[in-house]
Design a protein around this motif. Structure first.
Motif, short mmCIF file in Angstrom:
data_model
loop_
_atom_site.label_atom_id
_atom_site.label_comp_id
_atom_site.label_asym_id
_atom_site.label_seq_id
_atom_site.Cartn_x
_atom_site.Cartn_y
_atom_site.Cartn_z
N ALA A 170 0.82 -1.22 0.00
CA ALA A 170 0.00 0.00 0.00
C ALA A 170 0.85 1.26 0.00
N ASN A 171 2.04 1.21 0.58
CA ASN A 171 2.92 2.37 0.65
C ASN A 171 3.96 2.41 -0.46
N ASN A 172 3.86 1.46 -1.40
CA ASN A 172 4.81 1.41 -2.53
C ASN A 172 4.06 1.08 -3.81
N THR A 173 3.32 2.04 -4.33
CA THR A 173 2.47 1.78 -5.49
C THR A 173 2.89 2.53 -6.75
N TYR A 174 3.88 3.40 -6.66
CA TYR A 174 4.25 4.22 -7.81
C TYR A 174 5.62 3.81 -8.33
N GLY A 175 5.67 3.52 -9.63
CA GLY A 175 6.91 3.08 -10.25
C GLY A 175 6.62 1.89 -11.16
N PRO A 176 7.66 1.32 -11.77
CA PRO A 176 7.47 0.16 -12.64
C PRO A 176 6.77 -0.96 -11.87
N GLU A 177 5.54 -1.25 -12.25
CA GLU A 177 4.66 -2.01 -11.37
C GLU A 177 5.09 -3.46 -11.16
N ASP A 178 5.60 -4.10 -12.19
CA ASP A 178 5.99 -5.50 -12.02
C ASP A 178 7.24 -5.61 -11.15
N ARG A 179 8.13 -4.64 -11.27
CA ARG A 179 9.30 -4.59 -10.39
C ARG A 179 8.85 -4.37 -8.94
N LEU A 180 7.82 -3.54 -8.76
CA LEU A 180 7.32 -3.28 -7.42
C LEU A 180 6.78 -4.55 -6.77
#
Length: 286
Positions: free
Chosen positions: A207-217
């Motif tokens: 929930a606190n890490n949703t922005y950025g290259p999504e599959d890497r996330l």
């Protein structure tokens, strides 16, 4: 004697109707019961259940109809597989009308509470929403692109011996890596066991890490949460279409589970011809 004939003649229509009604009831109840029993028997013999969510966009009507054909002719005797198209909130009156018709006809669409995006949380919204919007749970949930051809039987066969919990499955990045415990699985099509889907929906880490290259996330979430102890990268059976993505690509092979980056119709044609997907067609005299 004449009187008896008159009575019999009067009763014949009622007797005929009664016999017809009994035959009708027997046939319909028998056939329906047989179909229900057959379907239940099939489900009882499956090893696991899988939801494949194809992330796409509302306006991609032609692609959805095409993929319904591609996946509608496939099945697996060992897995109960459901296919859903996934996108964010509708923004046009045309979408609201046409997609309503699709839902009424096919019931294979999930509309997320988000705005269409590439790297701003659509994948998180997809996984985190499923435990709350679905009426059932699955053993596995897959996220797939709409330019990938997944062969459902080889996919299910590859999953059959794998764990049902704490599983992260796909095509590990970078392209030359064979170690699924380093980095993350490509967005072409990766799979999580249901317990990980529930964790994504309840943990503060995603929930606190949703922005950025999504599959890497997704890989980052699992590492931070000390999750996905069972990881499996299915190379070379998953890959990009020949010549489209460097070392992630190679020639079509018989043991293919999924081939990605089918951006053009000629690429789809070549893949479908290679795997002879219409071999079950019975030719007619027409």
């Amino acid at each position: 004697m004449h009187r008896r004939r008159q009575v019999l003649a009067a009763l014949l229509p009622s007797i005929f109707f009664s016999l017809f009604f009994l035959v009708y009831i027997f046939f319909n109840v028998g056939v329906k019961s047989s179909l229900v029993a057959s379907k239940q028997s099939t489900l009882n013999h499956t090893s696991f259940s899988l939801l494949i969510g194809i992330l796409t966009r509302p306006d991609n009507y032609d692609r959805r109809h095409f993929l319904r054909l591609v996946y509608g002719i496939q099945s697996s005797p060992i897995a109960e597989i459901d296919m859903k198209f996934v996108f964010c909130k509708l923004t046009k009156d045309e979408q609201r009308l046409l997609i309503s018709l699709e839902i009424l006809r096919y019931n294979d669409i999930i509309i997320l509470n988000c705005t269409e995006n590439m790297n701003s949380g659509k994948t998180y919204t997809y996984f985190s929403s499923l435990p709350y919007v679905l009426s059932r749970r699955y053993d596995y949930v897959m996220k797939a692109d709409d330019d990938i051809f997944i062969r459902l039987l080889p996919l299910s066969l590859s999953l059959k011996p794998l764990p049902r919990r704490d599983l992260y499955y796909g095509f590990v990045i970078p392209c030359n890596s064979m170690n699924p415990y380093v980095d993350y699985m490509s967005g072409m099509g990766f799979l999580l066991s249901w317990d990980l889907v529930e964790w994504i929906g309840s943990s503060d880490i995603p929930a606190n890490n949703t922005y950025g290259p999504e599959d890497r996330l997704v890989g980052k979430w699992l590492n931070l949460g000390n999750k996905a102890k069972n990881r499996f990268s299915n190379k070379p059976a998953m890959y990009d279409y020949p010549g489209t993505n460097g070392r992630c690509s190679h020639e079509l092979i018989p043991e293919t589970i999924a081939v990605h980056r089918l951006k053009r119709w000629d690429q789809w044609r070549n893949a479908l011809l290679y795997f002879n997907v219409t071999r079950g067609l019975h030719l007619s005299n027409m």
